[in-house]
Design a protein around this motif. Structure first.
Motif, PDB file in Angstrom:
ATOM      1  N   ILE A  41      -8.193  10.460  -7.718  1.00 40.33           N
ATOM      2  CA  ILE A  41      -9.563  10.241  -7.222  1.00 40.33           C
ATOM      3  C   ILE A  41      -9.625   8.964  -6.390  1.00 40.33           C
ATOM      4  O   ILE A  41     -10.208   8.935  -5.301  1.00 40.33           O
ATOM      5  CB  ILE A  41     -10.563  10.204  -8.398  1.00 40.33           C
ATOM      6  N   LEU A  42      -9.021   7.899  -6.885  1.00 39.95           N
ATOM      7  CA  LEU A  42      -9.003   6.638  -6.150  1.00 39.95           C
ATOM      8  C   LEU A  42      -8.229   6.777  -4.834  1.00 39.95           C
ATOM      9  O   LEU A  42      -8.658   6.259  -3.795  1.00 39.95           O
ATOM     10  CB  LEU A  42      -8.401   5.528  -7.022  1.00 39.95           C
ATOM     11  N   ALA A  43      -7.106   7.482  -4.872  1.00 38.73           N
ATOM     12  CA  ALA A  43      -6.316   7.694  -3.653  1.00 38.73           C
ATOM     13  C   ALA A  43      -7.106   8.514  -2.638  1.00 38.73           C
ATOM     14  O   ALA A  43      -7.108   8.202  -1.439  1.00 38.73           O
ATOM     15  CB  ALA A  43      -4.994   8.376  -3.997  1.00 38.73           C
ATOM     16  N   ASP A  44      -7.793   9.556  -3.100  1.00 40.49           N
ATOM     17  CA  ASP A  44      -8.601  10.369  -2.192  1.00 40.49           C
ATOM     18  C   ASP A  44      -9.727   9.543  -1.570  1.00 40.49           C
ATOM     19  O   ASP A  44     -10.061   9.717  -0.394  1.00 40.49           O
ATOM     20  CB  ASP A  44      -9.179  11.582  -2.922  1.00 40.49           C
ATOM     21  N   SER A  45     -10.300   8.646  -2.355  1.00 42.50           N
ATOM     22  CA  SER A  45     -11.343   7.759  -1.848  1.00 42.50           C
ATOM     23  C   SER A  45     -10.778   6.848  -0.758  1.00 42.50           C
ATOM     24  O   SER A  45     -11.378   6.668   0.309  1.00 42.50           O
ATOM     25  CB  SER A  45     -11.913   6.934  -3.007  1.00 42.50           C
ATOM     26  N   TRP A  69       1.484   3.769  -4.859  1.00 43.31           N
ATOM     27  CA  TRP A  69       1.435   4.903  -5.784  1.00 43.31           C
ATOM     28  C   TRP A  69       1.120   6.194  -5.025  1.00 43.31           C
ATOM     29  O   TRP A  69       1.739   7.233  -5.260  1.00 43.31           O
ATOM     30  CB  TRP A  69       0.367   4.683  -6.875  1.00 43.31           C
ATOM     31  N   MET A  70       0.172   6.133  -4.097  1.00 44.65           N
ATOM     32  CA  MET A  70      -0.264   7.307  -3.340  1.00 44.65           C
ATOM     33  C   MET A  70       0.912   7.942  -2.601  1.00 44.65           C
ATOM     34  O   MET A  70       1.119   9.155  -2.664  1.00 44.65           O
ATOM     35  CB  MET A  70      -1.353   6.877  -2.362  1.00 44.65           C
ATOM     36  N   TYR A  71       1.707   7.120  -1.932  1.00 43.89           N
ATOM     37  CA  TYR A  71       2.825   7.682  -1.177  1.00 43.89           C
ATOM     38  C   TYR A  71       3.978   8.105  -2.078  1.00 43.89           C
ATOM     39  O   TYR A  71       4.677   9.074  -1.773  1.00 43.89           O
ATOM     40  CB  TYR A  71       3.267   6.729  -0.062  1.00 43.89           C
ATOM     41  N   LYS A  72       4.179   7.427  -3.188  1.00 44.35           N
ATOM     42  CA  LYS A  72       5.195   7.896  -4.146  1.00 44.35           C
ATOM     43  C   LYS A  72       4.777   9.241  -4.732  1.00 44.35           C
ATOM     44  O   LYS A  72       5.605  10.145  -4.900  1.00 44.35           O
ATOM     45  CB  LYS A  72       5.401   6.871  -5.260  1.00 44.35           C
ATOM     46  N   TYR A  73       3.505   9.383  -5.047  1.00 41.74           N
ATOM     47  CA  TYR A  73       2.976  10.647  -5.578  1.00 41.74           C
ATOM     48  C   TYR A  73       3.159  11.768  -4.549  1.00 41.74           C
ATOM     49  O   TYR A  73       3.650  12.851  -4.872  1.00 41.74           O
ATOM     50  CB  TYR A  73       1.494  10.473  -5.943  1.00 41.74           C
ATOM     51  N   ASP A  74       2.771  11.498  -3.303  1.00 43.50           N
ATOM     52  CA  ASP A  74       2.940  12.497  -2.247  1.00 43.50           C
ATOM     53  C   ASP A  74       4.412  12.863  -2.074  1.00 43.50           C
ATOM     54  O   ASP A  74       4.752  14.030  -1.900  1.00 43.50           O
ATOM     55  CB  ASP A  74       2.408  11.970  -0.908  1.00 43.50           C
ATOM     56  N   LEU A 127     -16.594   5.382  -9.108  1.00 41.18           N
ATOM     57  CA  LEU A 127     -15.984   4.693 -10.244  1.00 41.18           C
ATOM     58  C   LEU A 127     -16.339   3.212 -10.170  1.00 41.18           C
ATOM     59  O   LEU A 127     -17.032   2.776  -9.255  1.00 41.18           O
ATOM     60  CB  LEU A 127     -14.460   4.897 -10.225  1.00 41.18           C
ATOM     61  N   ASN A 128     -15.857   2.437 -11.129  1.00 42.03           N
ATOM     62  CA  ASN A 128     -16.146   1.008 -11.092  1.00 42.03           C
ATOM     63  C   ASN A 128     -14.867   0.196 -10.885  1.00 42.03           C
ATOM     64  O   ASN A 128     -13.766   0.716 -11.023  1.00 42.03           O
ATOM     65  CB  ASN A 128     -16.903   0.565 -12.354  1.00 42.03           C
TER      66      ASN A 128
END
Length: 195
Positions: free
Chosen positions: A13-17, A59-64, A41-42
């Motif tokens: 969710i944070l990455a999509d934001s 994290w986002m690019y490792k996940y991708d 979120l907060n």
């Protein structure tokens, strides 16, 4: 993806934001406050998962990258690897235009290097099965192809849209340049080392 943990869902969710914001403004101008407001979120939730926005990008690019590797494990040739990366870049072009030239650009290129490298390691191991090639040469060859693909991709991403070739044109250039080159490299190495 089934069976995602609650923590992983929050990270997504944070990455999509962040991705959404990167389509609107340069990465270096995005604040954590904006990321959490975008997704409802907060800040405490953000800091529970990530030290800062750079940790989120990493994290986002490792996940991708892990998803690309898992989804494309069966790809067995250089052109298939190049196609997967070109398609990823096209899907994320707006986001990437925000991150290129930012302090976080290295995370994206680390993602490319790591994942393209893993693909080449696998392709070279499979294509050289039964051949007497030193492991050092196979590592060198993987780095050679990885750096070639990353260098050309880097230039392609940064080129102005009016001069940028399409992903299909890029793939055709890779095809023309690499077709048969790995087998030729294997043959050349074996002839040199047996002289």
């Amino acid at each position: 993806m089934p069976n995602r943990s609650s923590g992983e869902k929050t990270k997504i969710i944070l990455a999509d934001s962040l991705r959404s914001l990167m389509k609107k403004k340069p990465f270096d101008k995005i604040k954590i406050r904006e990321i959490v407001e975008e997704c409802g979120l907060n800040r405490q939730t953000f800091y529970y998962h990530f030290q800062d926005v750079f940790a989120l990008v990493e994290w986002m690019y490792k996940y991708d990258g892990q998803k690309i590797i898992n989804d494309n494990y069966e790809n067995r040739d250089i052109i298939a690897v190049a196609r997967v990366m070109a398609d990823y870049i096209e899907r994320h072009r707006e986001e990437l235009s925000s991150i290129i030239e930012s302090k976080a650009e290295g995370y994206f290129f680390d993602f490319l290097i790591t994942n393209v490298g893993k693909c080449f390691d696998r392709i070279i191991d499979e294509k050289s099965a039964g051949l007497k090639l030193a492991s050092e040469y196979k590592k060198f060859l993987s780095r050679y192809y990885t750096n070639a693909v990353i260098g050309v991709t880097h230039d392609w991403i940064k080129s102005p849209s009016s001069f940028r070739m399409t992903s299909d044109e890029l793939i055709e250039m890779f095809r023309a340049t690499t077709l048969g080159s790995m087998n030729l490299a294997f043959d050349n190495y074996r002839s040199i080392t047996t002289e």
